[in-house]
Design an enzyme around this catalytic site. Structure first.
Site, PDB file in Angstrom:
ATOM      1  N   TYR A  82       0.837  -1.199   0.000  1.00 49.42           N
ATOM      2  CA  TYR A  82       0.000   0.000   0.000  1.00 49.42           C
ATOM      3  C   TYR A  82       0.874   1.253   0.000  1.00 49.42           C
ATOM      4  O   TYR A  82       0.665   2.176  -0.774  1.00 49.42           O
ATOM      5  CB  TYR A  82      -0.892  -0.022   1.241  1.00 49.42           C
ATOM      6  CG  TYR A  82      -1.911   1.093   1.277  1.00 49.42           C
ATOM      7  CD1 TYR A  82      -3.188   0.888   0.748  1.00 49.42           C
ATOM      8  CD2 TYR A  82      -1.611   2.321   1.849  1.00 49.42           C
ATOM      9  CE1 TYR A  82      -4.143   1.904   0.781  1.00 49.42           C
ATOM     10  CE2 TYR A  82      -2.558   3.334   1.878  1.00 49.42           C
ATOM     11  CZ  TYR A  82      -3.824   3.117   1.351  1.00 49.42           C
ATOM     12  OH  TYR A  82      -4.760   4.115   1.388  1.00 49.42           O
ATOM     13  N   PHE A 134     -11.059  18.616 -24.913  1.00 51.18           N
ATOM     14  CA  PHE A 134     -11.383  17.192 -24.960  1.00 51.18           C
ATOM     15  C   PHE A 134     -12.611  17.004 -24.066  1.00 51.18           C
ATOM     16  O   PHE A 134     -12.799  17.782 -23.120  1.00 51.18           O
ATOM     17  CB  PHE A 134     -10.196  16.331 -24.490  1.00 51.18           C
ATOM     18  CG  PHE A 134     -10.512  14.864 -24.565  1.00 51.18           C
ATOM     19  CD1 PHE A 134     -10.681  14.244 -25.794  1.00 51.18           C
ATOM     20  CD2 PHE A 134     -10.694  14.110 -23.415  1.00 51.18           C
ATOM     21  CE1 PHE A 134     -11.030  12.897 -25.865  1.00 51.18           C
ATOM     22  CE2 PHE A 134     -11.035  12.762 -23.483  1.00 51.18           C
ATOM     23  CZ  PHE A 134     -11.196  12.155 -24.711  1.00 51.18           C
ATOM     24  N   THR A 135     -13.439  16.009 -24.336  1.00 46.42           N
ATOM     25  CA  THR A 135     -14.725  15.864 -23.621  1.00 46.42           C
ATOM     26  C   THR A 135     -14.555  15.906 -22.100  1.00 46.42           C
ATOM     27  O   THR A 135     -15.195  16.708 -21.422  1.00 46.42           O
ATOM     28  CB  THR A 135     -15.414  14.530 -24.011  1.00 46.42           C
ATOM     29  OG1 THR A 135     -14.455  13.481 -23.876  1.00 46.42           O
ATOM     30  CG2 THR A 135     -15.917  14.554 -25.447  1.00 46.42           C
ATOM     31  N   ASP A 225      -1.830  18.778 -21.445  1.00 44.12           N
ATOM     32  CA  ASP A 225      -2.476  17.465 -21.456  1.00 44.12           C
ATOM     33  C   ASP A 225      -1.626  16.587 -22.374  1.00 44.12           C
ATOM     34  O   ASP A 225      -1.643  16.756 -23.595  1.00 44.12           O
ATOM     35  CB  ASP A 225      -3.913  17.584 -21.978  1.00 44.12           C
ATOM     36  CG  ASP A 225      -4.653  16.242 -21.978  1.00 44.12           C
ATOM     37  OD1 ASP A 225      -3.987  15.191 -21.987  1.00 44.12           O
ATOM     38  OD2 ASP A 225      -5.900  16.261 -21.991  1.00 44.12           O
ATOM     39  N   LYS A 268      -3.246   5.766 -22.694  1.00 45.69           N
ATOM     40  CA  LYS A 268      -2.656   6.028 -24.011  1.00 45.69           C
ATOM     41  C   LYS A 268      -1.141   6.173 -23.896  1.00 45.69           C
ATOM     42  O   LYS A 268      -0.404   5.442 -24.528  1.00 45.69           O
ATOM     43  CB  LYS A 268      -3.260   7.298 -24.611  1.00 45.69           C
ATOM     44  CG  LYS A 268      -4.744   7.153 -24.898  1.00 45.69           C
ATOM     45  CD  LYS A 268      -5.520   8.275 -24.270  1.00 45.69           C
ATOM     46  CE  LYS A 268      -7.011   8.066 -24.425  1.00 45.69           C
ATOM     47  NZ  LYS A 268      -7.751   9.272 -24.077  1.00 45.69           N
ATOM     48  N   ARG A 391     -18.067  10.892 -34.139  1.00 44.88           N
ATOM     49  CA  ARG A 391     -17.608  12.149 -33.535  1.00 44.88           C
ATOM     50  C   ARG A 391     -18.252  13.270 -34.352  1.00 44.88           C
ATOM     51  O   ARG A 391     -17.660  13.873 -35.216  1.00 44.88           O
ATOM     52  CB  ARG A 391     -16.080  12.265 -33.568  1.00 44.88           C
ATOM     53  CG  ARG A 391     -15.380  11.258 -32.680  1.00 44.88           C
ATOM     54  CD  ARG A 391     -15.170  11.738 -31.235  1.00 44.88           C
ATOM     55  NE  ARG A 391     -16.243  11.483 -30.312  1.00 44.88           N
ATOM     56  CZ  ARG A 391     -16.070  11.336 -28.987  1.00 44.88           C
ATOM     57  NH1 ARG A 391     -14.865  11.379 -28.460  1.00 44.88           N
ATOM     58  NH2 ARG A 391     -17.086  11.169 -28.191  1.00 44.88           N
ATOM     59  N   PHE A 457     -24.208   9.882 -26.519  1.00 44.25           N
ATOM     60  CA  PHE A 457     -23.479   9.022 -27.466  1.00 44.25           C
ATOM     61  C   PHE A 457     -23.050   7.706 -26.838  1.00 44.25           C
ATOM     62  O   PHE A 457     -22.855   6.717 -27.534  1.00 44.25           O
ATOM     63  CB  PHE A 457     -22.282   9.763 -28.081  1.00 44.25           C
ATOM     64  CG  PHE A 457     -21.181  10.115 -27.119  1.00 44.25           C
ATOM     65  CD1 PHE A 457     -21.216  11.311 -26.423  1.00 44.25           C
ATOM     66  CD2 PHE A 457     -20.111   9.253 -26.924  1.00 44.25           C
ATOM     67  CE1 PHE A 457     -20.198  11.651 -25.540  1.00 44.25           C
ATOM     68  CE2 PHE A 457     -19.083   9.574 -26.039  1.00 44.25           C
ATOM     69  CZ  PHE A 457     -19.129  10.770 -25.342  1.00 44.25           C
TER      70      PHE A 457
HETATM   71  C1  LIG Z   1      -8.272  10.051 -23.147  1.00 45.53           C
HETATM   72  C2  LIG Z   1      -7.958  11.451 -22.876  1.00 45.53           C
HETATM   73  C3  LIG Z   1      -8.218  12.027 -21.624  1.00 45.53           C
HETATM   74  C4  LIG Z   1      -8.907  11.257 -20.513  1.00 45.53           C
HETATM   75  O1  LIG Z   1      -8.175  10.156 -20.118  1.00 45.53           O
HETATM   76  P1  LIG Z   1      -8.912   8.859 -19.466  1.00 45.53           P
HETATM   77  O2  LIG Z   1      -7.780   7.996 -19.059  1.00 45.53           O
HETATM   78  O3  LIG Z   1      -9.790   8.274 -20.507  1.00 45.53           O
HETATM   79  O4  LIG Z   1      -9.690   9.355 -18.304  1.00 45.53           O
HETATM   80  C5  LIG Z   1      -7.880  13.349 -21.451  1.00 45.53           C
HETATM   81  N1  LIG Z   1      -7.325  14.071 -22.430  1.00 45.53           N
HETATM   82  C6  LIG Z   1      -7.067  13.556 -23.645  1.00 45.53           C
HETATM   83  C7  LIG Z   1      -6.451  14.401 -24.707  1.00 45.53           C
HETATM   84  C8  LIG Z   1      -7.374  12.232 -23.919  1.00 45.53           C
HETATM   85  O5  LIG Z   1      -7.133  11.726 -25.139  1.00 45.53           O
END
Ligand SMILES: *Cc1c(COP(=O)(O)O)cnc(C)c1O
Length: 484
Positions: A82, A134-135, A225, A268, A391, A457
């Site tokens: 932990y 981004f969303t 980001d 990613k 999209r 969506f």
């Molecule tokens: C995927 C993504 C996020 C969010 O990441 P999650 O791991 O899905 O929460 C934020 N910003 C960008 C540009 C992304 O592609």
């Protein structure tokens, strides 16, 4: 197409994988009639398909990138505890080495990092200027009382362009935005690497330097980001003259050095699942630290399993290796150029993340109220068994009076998760999309039968507005005989 270093005697210029496959997963391809049925049962929403009915899952690049043997090996020897886990210490050391920053806060995924950064920096009524939203980034800014201002260069939202860095911030617009709102009303300036929603388009390092200069001039914080940094690094190296002989690691160090806070989704970046926030500033670190323990977990795991952290340590190292990160963008470029050569409308130039099909031109006989990108995503699945993501207008929310917010672009994104598909699978999807384009007049519209208020969506269900699915399926049979 980017010249490959490895030349074929035949003169062909195709991307060559610098890895081999050592674990496989069997796929199934259903007959077209069963694909049509599965699509209808999923309410023409590719999110609602069961993966067992999907041949090529091109929905997203999130958490579905292939791991290397070294990553898998590291997972077996992770140190489970932990607090004070040696695996965390190793990850922290790797972060320092790769990004050149002292401080690291782990989080369970990208949006968790966004929650923390937004809560820390945004005051009610403030503005966050950025290249593009981004969303999840926008949702967290909104929830904290902030407002997004999108200042990407004009070429950024033009579907076809030859601008190599469509993710660049418009510096004049940025200065004007700060002057108009007053610098005290700006929470921070946000740059997104590999700008997701406009087609995985990169910014140039020269542009980031200019953004930094404006931030210095006004005393503003610059937040990056870095979720899609991997592709952006590739593009800086191959498209920005100054960096063609600079290593991916040195490019990374300069990018991070220009920013005050960097956060990322490790779903990613690093080919795993997880996320984090990095900074060289101890004050930022101390202020965000408590939020990590409140929302994510103790500071030596932040919601990630030790196995994921061990794989991330190796994954970040691999991200610095050009031959490990070039496959994604090169396959996307190949797919984009093959489709273009066949006359299919796509977003150009090719970006990272996936190949983006322009539904506005593909099904130009459909009105935006019939959801061209949603209908095309459904038709692509029926024609190929591959699922992409809408999209377009369906990804927007309705206005307060119930009318549609018509999207600037109607795109179907066919994501290419990194190191997952082979070139023959890319050839296959190009073939089926080309066939569909030649039969595009058969594609009809869709309409909602179940429409959630928020994030429709993800869960919304629609049906065809005519019998176009039957006609498309019949034409497929006629042209392909008994082929799947
Ligand atoms: C995927 C993504 C996020 C969010 O990441 P999650 O791991 O899905 O929460 C934020 N910003 C960008 C540009 C992304 O592609």
């Amino acid at each position: 197409m980017t010249e490959s270093k490895i030349k074929f005697h035949s003169g062909k210029n195709i991307p060559l994988e610098m890895h081999k496959v050592r674990i496989i997963q069997k796929l199934t391809l259903l007959p077209v009639e069963e694909r049509a049925k599965a699509m209808e049962e999923a309410g023409f929403n590719t999110f609602l398909l069961n993966n067992k009915d999907v041949y090529l899952d091109m929905l997203t690049d999130s958490g579905v990138n292939a791991m290397s043997d070294s990553q898998q090996g590291a997972m077996l020897t992770a140190d489970d505890s932990y607090a004070g886990s040696e695996t965390f210490n190793e990850l922290h050391e790797k972060i320092k080495e790769v990004f050149g920053t002292e401080y690291f806060l782990p989080a369970h995924q990208g949006r968790a990092a966004e929650n923390i950064v937004s809560q820390y920096l945004i005051q009610e009524g403030q503005v966050v200027p950025m290249n593009y939203h981004f969303t999840t980034s926008k949702a967290h800014i909104d929830v904290n009382g902030g407002r997004v201002e999108e200042l990407v260069i004009d070429e950024g939202i033009q579907v076809t362009s030859d601008h190599l860095f469509k993710g660049n911030m418009d510096i004049d617009k940025l200065t004007a935005c700060i002057e108009e709102n007053g610098k005290e009303n700006i929470s921070y300036v946000r740059m997104e690497a590999g700008t997701n929603l406009i087609g995985g388009q990169p910014f140039s390092l020269a542009n980031l330097r200019d953004v930094r200069q404006v931030c210095d001039q006004y005393g503003l914080i610059l937040v990056l980001d870095a979720s899609l940094l991997q592709d952006n690094l590739y593009f800086i190296k191959v498209r920005e003259e100054e960096f063609k002989d600079v290593s991916i690691h040195d490019i990374t160090l300069e990018i991070v050095d220009l920013c005050d806070i960097v956060y990322f989704s490790a779903r990613k970046l690093g080919f795993v699942r997880g996320g984090g926030i990095i900074t060289k500033n101890i004050e930022h670190y101390n202020n965000m630290r408590e939020l990590v323990t409140l929302y994510e977990g103790f500071l030596t795991y932040g919601g990630m399993s030790v196995r994921e952290m061990a794989a991330l340590t190796v994954g970040l190292d691999e991200t610095m290796d050009f031959e490990m990160i070039n496959q994604g963008p090169q396959f996307i470029e190949y797919m984009t150029e093959q489709l273009l050569a066949n006359g299919v409308p796509v977003v150009t130039p090719a970006g990272g993340l996936g190949c983006h099909i322009d539904a506005m031109r593909f099904v130009d006989h459909l009105d935006q109220s019939e959801y061209p990108a949603g209908a095309l995503a459904a038709a692509i699945y029926i024609a190929s068994g591959a699922r992409g993501m809408e999209r377009g207008t369906m990804s927007e929310e309705r206005q307060e009076d119930g009318s549609e917010t018509l999207s600037n672009m109607e795109l179907v994104r066919m994501a290419l998760p990194r190191r997952v598909f082979t070139l023959s699978q890319v050839e296959y999807i190009v073939d089926r999309i080309t066939w569909l384009y030649e039969n595009r007049e058969l594609i009809g519209g869709i309409k909602y039968v179940e429409e959630p208020k928020v994030m429709r969506f993800f869960f919304g269900r629609t049906e065809a507005t005519s019998d176009w699915v039957e006609k498309l399926t019949a034409k497929f049979r006629e042209d392909f005989g008994d082929s799947l």
